[in-house]
Design a protein around this motif. Structure first.
Motif, mmCIF file in Angstrom:
data_model
loop_
_atom_site.group_PDB
_atom_site.id
_atom_site.type_symbol
_atom_site.label_atom_id
_atom_site.label_comp_id
_atom_site.label_asym_id
_atom_site.label_seq_id
_atom_site.Cartn_x
_atom_site.Cartn_y
_atom_site.Cartn_z
ATOM 1 N N PHE A 78 -15.677 -2.370 -11.069
ATOM 2 C CA PHE A 78 -14.389 -1.930 -11.094
ATOM 3 C C PHE A 78 -13.556 -1.895 -9.826
ATOM 4 N N ASP A 79 -12.424 -2.034 -9.995
ATOM 5 C CA ASP A 79 -11.465 -1.761 -8.507
ATOM 6 C C ASP A 79 -11.629 -0.776 -7.961
ATOM 7 N N GLU A 80 -12.353 -0.492 -6.793
ATOM 8 C CA GLU A 80 -12.232 0.926 -6.414
ATOM 9 C C GLU A 80 -10.891 1.289 -5.259
ATOM 10 N N GLY A 81 -9.819 0.817 -5.754
ATOM 11 C CA GLY A 81 -8.668 1.116 -4.885
ATOM 12 C C GLY A 81 -8.400 2.567 -4.829
ATOM 13 N N GLY A 82 -8.677 3.285 -5.630
ATOM 14 C CA GLY A 82 -8.585 4.748 -5.606
ATOM 15 C C GLY A 82 -7.330 5.129 -6.745
ATOM 16 N N LYS A 83 -6.824 6.574 -6.380
ATOM 17 C CA LYS A 83 -5.823 6.831 -7.233
ATOM 18 C C LYS A 83 -4.551 5.987 -7.350
ATOM 19 N N GLY A 84 -3.958 5.878 -8.482
ATOM 20 C CA GLY A 84 -3.124 4.827 -8.720
ATOM 21 C C GLY A 84 -3.390 3.507 -9.057
ATOM 22 N N VAL A 85 -4.658 3.285 -9.109
ATOM 23 C CA VAL A 85 -5.076 1.917 -9.663
ATOM 24 C C VAL A 85 -5.607 1.968 -11.027
ATOM 25 N N ASP A 88 -9.177 0.376 -15.226
ATOM 26 C CA ASP A 88 -9.741 0.019 -16.759
ATOM 27 C C ASP A 88 -9.039 -1.472 -17.264
ATOM 28 N N LEU A 89 -7.686 -1.230 -16.866
ATOM 29 C CA LEU A 89 -6.921 -2.584 -17.253
ATOM 30 C C LEU A 89 -7.375 -3.827 -16.566
ATOM 31 N N ILE A 90 -7.614 -3.456 -15.382
ATOM 32 C CA ILE A 90 -7.992 -4.722 -14.549
ATOM 33 C C ILE A 90 -9.110 -5.261 -14.986
ATOM 34 N N PHE A 91 -10.144 -4.228 -14.978
ATOM 35 C CA PHE A 91 -11.434 -4.778 -15.329
ATOM 36 C C PHE A 91 -11.470 -5.422 -17.121
ATOM 37 N N PHE A 92 -10.530 -4.772 -17.565
ATOM 38 C CA PHE A 92 -10.278 -5.458 -19.030
ATOM 39 C C PHE A 92 -9.984 -6.893 -19.256
ATOM 40 N N TYR A 93 -8.807 -7.014 -18.174
ATOM 41 C CA TYR A 93 -8.153 -8.236 -18.322
ATOM 42 C C TYR A 93 -9.030 -9.478 -17.494
ATOM 43 N N ARG A 94 -9.624 -8.976 -16.495
ATOM 44 C CA ARG A 94 -10.791 -9.981 -15.848
ATOM 45 C C ARG A 94 -11.773 -10.431 -17.011
ATOM 46 N N HIS A 95 -12.378 -9.487 -17.533
ATOM 47 C CA HIS A 95 -13.486 -9.713 -18.603
ATOM 48 C C HIS A 95 -12.753 -10.820 -19.735
ATOM 49 N N VAL A 96 -11.796 -10.483 -20.105
ATOM 50 C CA VAL A 96 -10.915 -11.520 -20.905
ATOM 51 C C VAL A 96 -10.704 -12.805 -20.417
ATOM 52 N N GLU A 97 -10.160 -12.982 -19.190
ATOM 53 C CA GLU A 97 -9.912 -14.068 -18.648
ATOM 54 C C GLU A 97 -11.145 -14.901 -18.207
ATOM 55 N N MET A 98 -12.247 -14.056 -18.060
ATOM 56 C CA MET A 98 -13.467 -15.063 -17.945
ATOM 57 C C MET A 98 -14.200 -15.660 -19.232
ATOM 58 N N GLY A 99 -13.441 -15.201 -20.317
ATOM 59 C CA GLY A 99 -14.254 -15.902 -21.435
ATOM 60 C C GLY A 99 -14.753 -14.653 -22.157
ATOM 61 N N ILE A 123 -0.961 7.009 -12.226
ATOM 62 C CA ILE A 123 -0.672 5.297 -12.025
ATOM 63 C C ILE A 123 0.675 5.293 -12.469
ATOM 64 N N LYS A 124 1.494 4.271 -11.411
ATOM 65 C CA LYS A 124 2.912 4.118 -11.776
ATOM 66 C C LYS A 124 3.050 3.059 -12.827
ATOM 67 N N GLN A 125 3.941 3.499 -13.579
ATOM 68 C CA GLN A 125 4.255 2.439 -14.800
ATOM 69 C C GLN A 125 4.488 1.169 -14.438
ATOM 70 N N GLU A 126 5.150 1.034 -12.961
ATOM 71 C CA GLU A 126 5.663 -0.107 -12.445
ATOM 72 C C GLU A 126 4.608 -1.256 -12.191
ATOM 73 N N THR A 127 3.434 -0.535 -11.780
ATOM 74 C CA THR A 127 2.278 -1.182 -11.558
ATOM 75 C C THR A 127 1.274 -1.774 -12.612
ATOM 76 N N ILE A 128 1.414 -0.996 -13.743
ATOM 77 C CA ILE A 128 0.876 -1.521 -14.919
ATOM 78 C C ILE A 128 1.748 -2.546 -15.485
ATOM 79 N N TRP A 129 3.056 -2.555 -15.515
ATOM 80 C CA TRP A 129 3.887 -3.330 -15.835
ATOM 81 C C TRP A 129 3.604 -4.893 -15.435
ATOM 82 N N LYS A 130 3.532 -4.864 -14.181
ATOM 83 C CA LYS A 130 3.443 -6.075 -13.520
ATOM 84 C C LYS A 130 2.047 -6.761 -13.720
ATOM 85 N N ILE A 131 0.948 -5.982 -14.090
ATOM 86 C CA ILE A 131 -0.330 -6.501 -14.410
ATOM 87 C C ILE A 131 -0.222 -6.955 -15.707
ATOM 88 N N ARG A 132 0.468 -6.435 -16.489
ATOM 89 C CA ARG A 132 0.714 -6.889 -18.138
ATOM 90 C C ARG A 132 1.591 -8.244 -18.033
#
Length: 244
Positions: A78-85, A88-99, A123-132
């Motif tokens: 997991f990304d250990e960036g702390g509060k506001g990161v 789960d979404l970052i891990f999930f997307y990386r998993h899918v990107e790697m097949g 978590i700021k909605q803007e952060t999630i929006w950009k990742i998506r």
């Protein structure tokens, strides 16, 4: 969690060395996040892939995840960036990107408690929006020569403005059901740095040319939007993708 959870998900894991496996769940209090719970528990196996771009997040929710150690190690943890990161979404997307594969055991094996102090609300909605947006552009839009945006309103325009210049140029039209928006006939992107501002036609949804990015929230119009979408006889994942 249910006493059957480990057995059920372990059995599912035996058939795939590369899957992130979830399960159905129920919430306490029972009336919390009703739309989200209904969505997550009723996705088809195909929709576990096609609806991973929506604001609901991963199509198998993190508290239900079960996987082989190799899946976790391959992603890098997991990304250990702390509060506001949104780890789960970052891990999930990386998993899918790697097949990586996504699978759900169709049994209710988890009580997922809701409380207003949950970390997700930090978590700021803007952060999630950009990742998506970034994930959608890499996984879907990079393969489409052109597409339509379903929603000529606030969310559709925000989506358009968030795209890279390359993908903005692929937008052939906005479509909508609102006659007032359709009568405007065109959306002019005034913030463009180009000398001649992009002018995007606004058309009725029945005239929309697939593929389509849908920026309309599901399950909010007493079935009207869903019926309009079904009337077009389109194939999810090929002819359209849900974003909101």
């Amino acid at each position: 969690m249910s006493e059957r959870r480990i057995d059920k998900q372990l059995e599912a894991a035996k058939s795939s060395s590369n899957a992130l496996i979830g399960c159905k769940f129920h919430r306490v209090p029972e009336d919390s996040t009703i739309r989200f719970t209904k969505w997550a528990n009723n996705l088809t196996p195909h929709q576990l892939y096609t609806q991973m771009y929506t604001s609901h997040g991963p199509t198998v929710v993190m508290p239900t995840w079960f996987c082989k150690r190799g899946v976790f190690d391959r992603v890098g943890g997991f990304d250990e960036g702390g509060k506001g990161v949104p780890e789960d979404l970052i891990f999930f997307y990386r998993h899918v990107e790697m097949g990586g594969e996504v699978y759900r055991v169709d049994d209710d094996l988890m009580l997922y408690r809701y409380h207003p102090d949950a970390a997700t609300f930090s978590i700021k909605q803007e952060t999630i929006w950009k990742i998506r947006i970034d994930f959608l552009e890499k996984q879907i839009l990079s393969h489409w020569p052109e597409f339509t945006i379903w929603n000529a309103g606030k969310q559709g325009r925000r989506f358009f403005r968030s795209l890279t210049d390359i993908n903005q140029k692929k937008v052939c039209a906005f479509c909508d059901v609102d006659e007032k928006k359709i009568k405007k006939a065109v959306y002019i992107y005034e913030y463009s740095k180009e000398k001649y501002k992009p002018r995007i036609p606004i058309i009725h949804y029945s005239q929309a040319k697939p593929p389509i990015v849908i920026c309309i929230k599901l399950d909010l119009t007493s079935g009207v939007f869903e019926e309009n979408l079904r009337s077009l006889n389109l194939e999810e994942g090929k002819d359209f993708i849900h974003f909101n």
